[in-house]
Design a protein around this motif. Structure first.
Motif, PDB file in Angstrom:
ATOM      1  N   ALA A   1       6.394  -1.750   5.032  1.00 34.59           N
ATOM      2  CA  ALA A   1       7.636  -2.515   5.167  1.00 34.59           C
ATOM      3  C   ALA A   1       7.608  -3.388   6.422  1.00 34.59           C
ATOM      4  O   ALA A   1       8.028  -4.549   6.394  1.00 34.59           O
ATOM      5  CB  ALA A   1       8.828  -1.565   5.210  1.00 34.59           C
ATOM      6  N   GLU A   2       7.090  -2.838   7.526  1.00 29.82           N
ATOM      7  CA  GLU A   2       7.032  -3.636   8.760  1.00 29.82           C
ATOM      8  C   GLU A   2       6.125  -4.848   8.593  1.00 29.82           C
ATOM      9  O   GLU A   2       6.397  -5.923   9.123  1.00 29.82           O
ATOM     10  CB  GLU A   2       6.528  -2.766   9.919  1.00 29.82           C
ATOM     11  CG  GLU A   2       7.601  -1.861  10.481  1.00 29.82           C
ATOM     12  CD  GLU A   2       7.064  -0.862  11.494  1.00 29.82           C
ATOM     13  OE1 GLU A   2       7.840  -0.407  12.325  1.00 29.82           O
ATOM     14  OE2 GLU A   2       5.860  -0.545  11.435  1.00 29.82           O
ATOM     15  N   ASN A   3       5.035  -4.668   7.864  1.00 28.43           N
ATOM     16  CA  ASN A   3       4.149  -5.800   7.605  1.00 28.43           C
ATOM     17  C   ASN A   3       4.862  -6.875   6.796  1.00 28.43           C
ATOM     18  O   ASN A   3       4.726  -8.058   7.077  1.00 28.43           O
ATOM     19  CB  ASN A   3       2.902  -5.330   6.857  1.00 28.43           C
ATOM     20  CG  ASN A   3       1.751  -5.075   7.802  1.00 28.43           C
ATOM     21  OD1 ASN A   3       1.143  -6.011   8.294  1.00 28.43           O
ATOM     22  ND2 ASN A   3       1.481  -3.812   8.092  1.00 28.43           N
ATOM     23  N   VAL A   4       5.614  -6.424   5.809  1.00 28.69           N
ATOM     24  CA  VAL A   4       6.298  -7.390   4.944  1.00 28.69           C
ATOM     25  C   VAL A   4       7.334  -8.179   5.743  1.00 28.69           C
ATOM     26  O   VAL A   4       7.573  -9.358   5.486  1.00 28.69           O
ATOM     27  CB  VAL A   4       6.941  -6.653   3.748  1.00 28.69           C
ATOM     28  CG1 VAL A   4       7.802  -7.602   2.929  1.00 28.69           C
ATOM     29  CG2 VAL A   4       5.860  -6.027   2.881  1.00 28.69           C
ATOM     30  N   GLU A   5       7.910  -7.538   6.755  1.00 29.27           N
ATOM     31  CA  GLU A   5       8.964  -8.198   7.533  1.00 29.27           C
ATOM     32  C   GLU A   5       8.444  -9.289   8.473  1.00 29.27           C
ATOM     33  O   GLU A   5       9.224 -10.105   8.957  1.00 29.27           O
ATOM     34  CB  GLU A   5       9.708  -7.157   8.379  1.00 29.27           C
ATOM     35  CG  GLU A   5      10.686  -6.337   7.593  1.00 29.27           C
ATOM     36  CD  GLU A   5      11.251  -5.197   8.419  1.00 29.27           C
ATOM     37  OE1 GLU A   5      10.751  -4.972   9.537  1.00 29.27           O
ATOM     38  OE2 GLU A   5      12.181  -4.540   7.950  1.00 29.27           O
ATOM     39  N   ILE A   6       7.147  -9.272   8.763  1.00 27.84           N
ATOM     40  CA  ILE A   6       6.641 -10.154   9.837  1.00 27.84           C
ATOM     41  C   ILE A   6       7.096 -11.620   9.704  1.00 27.84           C
ATOM     42  O   ILE A   6       7.595 -12.187  10.680  1.00 27.84           O
ATOM     43  CB  ILE A   6       5.103 -10.066   9.940  1.00 27.84           C
ATOM     44  CG1 ILE A   6       4.727  -8.667  10.440  1.00 27.84           C
ATOM     45  CG2 ILE A   6       4.544 -11.114  10.891  1.00 27.84           C
ATOM     46  CD1 ILE A   6       3.236  -8.398  10.403  1.00 27.84           C
TER      47      ILE A   6
ATOM     48  N   ALA B   1       6.842   2.111   1.007  1.00 30.38           N
ATOM     49  CA  ALA B   1       7.356   1.247   2.078  1.00 30.38           C
ATOM     50  C   ALA B   1       7.102   1.827   3.460  1.00 30.38           C
ATOM     51  O   ALA B   1       6.737   1.110   4.394  1.00 30.38           O
ATOM     52  CB  ALA B   1       8.850   1.006   1.879  1.00 30.38           C
ATOM     53  N   GLU B   2       7.242   3.149   3.604  1.00 33.06           N
ATOM     54  CA  GLU B   2       7.106   3.747   4.930  1.00 33.06           C
ATOM     55  C   GLU B   2       5.694   4.264   5.200  1.00 33.06           C
ATOM     56  O   GLU B   2       5.448   4.924   6.205  1.00 33.06           O
ATOM     57  CB  GLU B   2       8.122   4.877   5.113  1.00 33.06           C
ATOM     58  CG  GLU B   2       9.584   4.412   5.051  1.00 33.06           C
ATOM     59  CD  GLU B   2       9.883   3.252   5.995  1.00 33.06           C
ATOM     60  OE1 GLU B   2       9.288   3.210   7.103  1.00 33.06           O
ATOM     61  OE2 GLU B   2      10.683   2.371   5.623  1.00 33.06           O
ATOM     62  N   HIS B   3       4.786   3.970   4.276  1.00 33.18           N
ATOM     63  CA  HIS B   3       3.400   4.391   4.499  1.00 33.18           C
ATOM     64  C   HIS B   3       2.712   3.457   5.478  1.00 33.18           C
ATOM     65  O   HIS B   3       2.955   2.256   5.477  1.00 33.18           O
ATOM     66  CB  HIS B   3       2.620   4.385   3.184  1.00 33.18           C
ATOM     67  CG  HIS B   3       2.941   5.545   2.303  1.00 33.18           C
ATOM     68  ND1 HIS B   3       1.974   6.310   1.700  1.00 33.18           N
ATOM     69  CD2 HIS B   3       4.130   6.080   1.928  1.00 33.18           C
ATOM     70  CE1 HIS B   3       2.552   7.261   0.991  1.00 33.18           C
ATOM     71  NE2 HIS B   3       3.866   7.137   1.114  1.00 33.18           N
ATOM     72  N   TYR B   4       1.846   4.030   6.295  1.00 28.87           N
ATOM     73  CA  TYR B   4       1.015   3.167   7.124  1.00 28.87           C
ATOM     74  C   TYR B   4      -0.018   2.495   6.235  1.00 28.87           C
ATOM     75  O   TYR B   4      -0.485   3.101   5.253  1.00 28.87           O
ATOM     76  CB  TYR B   4       0.341   3.975   8.235  1.00 28.87           C
ATOM     77  CG  TYR B   4       1.310   4.287   9.340  1.00 28.87           C
ATOM     78  CD1 TYR B   4       1.586   3.332  10.311  1.00 28.87           C
ATOM     79  CD2 TYR B   4       1.990   5.496   9.381  1.00 28.87           C
ATOM     80  CE1 TYR B   4       2.511   3.588  11.311  1.00 28.87           C
ATOM     81  CE2 TYR B   4       2.918   5.761  10.366  1.00 28.87           C
ATOM     82  CZ  TYR B   4       3.177   4.799  11.333  1.00 28.87           C
ATOM     83  OH  TYR B   4       4.097   5.035  12.312  1.00 28.87           O
ATOM     84  N   VAL B   5      -0.371   1.272   6.554  1.00 24.81           N
ATOM     85  CA  VAL B   5      -1.211   0.493   5.646  1.00 24.81           C
ATOM     86  C   VAL B   5      -2.581   1.146   5.446  1.00 24.81           C
ATOM     87  O   VAL B   5      -3.189   0.990   4.393  1.00 24.81           O
ATOM     88  CB  VAL B   5      -1.377  -0.965   6.126  1.00 24.81           C
ATOM     89  CG1 VAL B   5      -0.041  -1.689   6.025  1.00 24.81           C
ATOM     90  CG2 VAL B   5      -1.927  -1.025   7.528  1.00 24.81           C
ATOM     91  N   THR B   6      -3.030   1.890   6.461  1.00 20.35           N
ATOM     92  CA  THR B   6      -4.340   2.524   6.307  1.00 20.35           C
ATOM     93  C   THR B   6      -4.307   3.654   5.272  1.00 20.35           C
ATOM     94  O   THR B   6      -5.353   4.136   4.847  1.00 20.35           O
ATOM     95  CB  THR B   6      -4.797   3.101   7.657  1.00 20.35           C
ATOM     96  OG1 THR B   6      -3.672   3.669   8.316  1.00 20.35           O
ATOM     97  CG2 THR B   6      -5.396   2.022   8.533  1.00 20.35           C
TER      98      THR B   6
END
Ligand SMILES: Nc1ncnc2c1ncn2[C@@H]1O[C@H](COP(=O)(O)OP(=O)(O)OP(=O)(O)O)[C@@H](O)[C@H]1O
Ligand SMILES: [Mg+2]
Lengths: 236, 413
Positions: free
Chosen positions: A102-107, A134-139
């Motif tokens: 989710a944080e990546n999508v928000e950039i 959504a709350e998973h880390y991308v790795t």
């Protein structure tokens, strides 16, 4: 949507010798088209896409995006243009490490100067089939999932144009297919998509193909499977 | 087109930066440590120097700059035949009276007779310097009591057998017990301990005053030593005038009284502490100067550490920078993000360094037996300089990050 005419890009090597990457490129891409740019390695595909994406400026020639000549925009205006009008999808996903989906999508929303709409980010993640990640880390995500997060990120600011450079290059065929299916769906919703590839199979998803050879347009033709539909859309 | 800055964007970036700091904990900790050690080192060394200076000033305060000491001495010619260790008897009561009469500026005075004598208390015994002094001696020396009371003029009149002990003697002879009111034998003569004097450490003239025993002047002269001369005379001058002129006046007076011919040297020595104080103060100031430079270079080294780590961070995050640029970050946005992250860490580090410096200052002051000094002004100065230095040092990599060509950054892997 996109109008390039007599586009030239000449790089200068470290020792000063000029490297002509794009020699004379002209074409028009209408709103809502799904176009692939195909060519051998070193033919200039990425160079072209960088200019279309306002990451780079042409040495000469003009580039009109949405009717505006952006070829001589300042660095800052190009940043704003990228932020609002263009969504990027990269071959190696380019997600920020140690950061959730989710944080990546928000950039992209960070750079609009407005509020960041977490709800929208979650909705788009749902749209690309990752609502529960959504709350998973991308790795913690598979390659295909990562690329879908990247596509969700490209959609965050609702840009009319999506640019993708070998988006399936790092994926196995199943994951690649799902990514291509997603892009096809986005195209159906009316988004303009320009995709660089050297894979014919990938090119088959599009309705039109521009072949590049040695910095020149070698061919510009509709894809057999989609002939007519693209033209119909262009009419609309 | 002017560079326009979006505060909303920067607020988002700041929030993201804080998350980033937490995610890269190890690197963040290193930056914080770097900044902290720089500030702590600067603060500690400056405080250490200030402690040294304060100690010198304290010694000066104790034996003020306006005190003249006259010591009895053999003139060199006399010394020739006095090698057998005969006691010098040149300072006489008449000299003392004349000085008090003639030197106008004298405010307080004390004659002193000194000898090394054997002390005995219970089963403890030791040899210590015993000084016969007048009550004003303690005021001239600004020497407070730790326990008991001073002796007074009546005690001198009666040649009372009372003694004041230096802090060290009291400890050596009586251990943990209170010596006040106890019996003390000096050369087998019984005394009563009237009080214990406060701890002094080493005086400016390098004598250890804590090992001295002080008794009334007359008691020492009549009951202990049976002499009628003095070892030295202390004169405290009222107004701080020209010490050199007063010293010369005293010397002339004594030469006349001792009938010393023109060509013979003095049989006494007039000294004031001014010279000693000047050299000690100069040394303390030199140390302070040196330490300030060491502190400053410590800050710079710490800043370079911040710089190096920030530089590595920018290199490690080149792809991130390219990606952010592609997604719409302007060059100022990237600069802000990196400068912000580095500054937050440097500020936390500097604050921490202030605390560390306080603790370290306490410890070094304790170990070096110096007064603990925490100069807030200097600490704030060190903090401010650290922040400015770190701002400069963190800005450089941040500027590099902002100037990266997005395409190059994206290709980087
Ligand atoms: N920054 C640069 N400096 C000098 N030459 C460059 C630079 N970038 C690209 N080139 C050259 O320009 C030409 C086109 O490069 P480009 O990356 O556009 O090719 P491409 O079609 O994307 O190839 P590939 O399929 O391997 O990605 C190549 O010959 C390349 O060496
Ligand atoms: Mg390429």
């Amino acid at each position: 949507m996109i109008e390039v005419s007599h586009l030239v890009k000449t790089y200068t090597r470290g020792d000063g010798t000029p490297v002509p990457a794009l020699k004379d490129i002209s074409f028009t891409i209408g709103r809502g088209e799904f176009v692939t740019i195909r060519g051998a390695s070193g033919s200039g595909k990425s160079s072209l896409l960088n200019i279309l994406g306002c990451l780079d400026t042409p040495t000469s020639g003009s580039y009109r995006l949405d009717g505006e000549d952006v070829s001589h925009y300042s660095d800052e205006r190009r940043s704003h243009t990228r932020n609002r009008k263009i969504g990027f999808v990269f071959q190696s996903f380019n997600l920020l490490p140690r950061t959730t989906a989710a944080e990546n999508v928000e950039i992209p929303a960070l750079y609009t100067g407005g509020a960041v709409d977490r709800g929208r980010a979650l909705a788009i993640l749902g749209q690309v089939g990752l609502g529960d990640r959504a709350e998973h880390y991308v790795t913690e995500l598979s390659g295909g999932e990562q690329q879908r997060v990247a596509i969700a990120r490209a959609l965050m600011n609702d840009p009319p144009l999506l640019l993708a450079d070998e988006p399936t290059g790092n994926l196995d065929s199943a994951a690649g297919e799902s990514v291509m299916q997603l892009l096809t769906d986005l195209h159906r919703e009316g988004r303009t998509i320009v995709l660089v590839t050297h894979d014919e199979g990938v090119a088959a998803y599009a309705e039109r193909e521009i072949m590049i050879r040695d910095g020149l347009v070698a061919a510009d033709r509709p894809q057999p499977g989609h002939a007519g539909s693209g033209a119909a859309r262009r009419q609309a | 087109m002017a560079v326009e800055v979006s505060w909303v964007t920067w607020r988002h970036l700041a929030a993201g930066g804080l998350r980033q700091i937490w995610r890269f904990r190890l690197r963040s900790t290193l930056v914080i440590l770097c900044a902290a050690l720089g500030v702590a080192g600067a603060v500690t060394s400056v405080n250490y120097a200030s402690g040294g200076r304060a100690q010198v000033l304290e010694k000066i305060r104790r034996l003020g700059t306006n005190v003249i000491v006259i010591n009895a001495e053999q003139s060199r010619a006399v010394a020739g035949r006095a090698r057998t260790g005969r006691i010098v008897t040149t300072l006489q009561e008449g000299d003392y009276q004349a000085l008090r009469r003639e030197v106008a500026a004298v405010l307080r005075s004390s004659a002193v007779i000194a000898a090394s004598l054997r002390l005995k208390a219970g089963f403890s015994s030791k040899v210590s310097p015993v000084l016969g002094v007048e009550p004003d001696f303690f005021r001239i020396k600004s020497w407070p009591l730790e326990a008991g009371g001073y002796f007074h003029d009546e005690d001198l009149k009666r040649s009372a057998r009372v003694a004041l002990l230096g802090h060290g003697v009291a400890r050596d002879l009586y251990g943990g017990e209170s010596p006040v009111g106890q019996r003390l034998f000096i050369n087998r003569v019984p005394f009563e301990v009237a009080g214990v004097l406060a701890e002094r450490g080493q005086g400016i003239d390098a004598t250890n005053e804590d090992q001295q025993v002080l008794v009334p002047l007359t008691t020492a002269m009549r009951r202990l030593l049976n002499v009628d001369h003095y070892s030295s005379i202390l004169l405290e001058l009222g107004e701080v005038g020209d010490m050199a002129r007063d010293s010369a006046e005293i010397a002339e007076l004594l030469r006349v009284r001792h009938r010393i011919p023109e060509f013979r040297p003095d049989d006494f020595k007039v000294g004031n502490q001014a010279e000693l104080i000047r050299t000690q103060l100069a040394a303390a100031n030199r140390l302070g100067f040196l330490v300030r430079w060491i502190g400053l270079s410590g800050l710079v080294v710490a800043g370079l550490g911040v710089l190096a780590i920030a530089w590595i961070a920018v290199r490690d995050r080149t792809t991130e920078i390219g990606t952010r640029r592609a997604l719409g970050a302007t060059a100022p946005d990237v600069f802000f993000q990196f400068a912000f992250e580095a500054m937050v860490l440097a500020t936390i580090g500097a604050g921490l360094g202030l605390g560390l410096g306080w603790i370290a200052s306490r410890i070094t002051a304790h170990q070096a037996a110096l007064p603990f000094i925490f100069e807030t002004g200097n600490a704030v100065l060190a903090l401010g300089m650290a922040l400015v230095l770190n701002l400069v040092f963190a800005s450089w990599p941040a500027l590099r990050a902002a100037r990266l060509d997005p395409i190059h950054a994206l290709k980087h892997e």
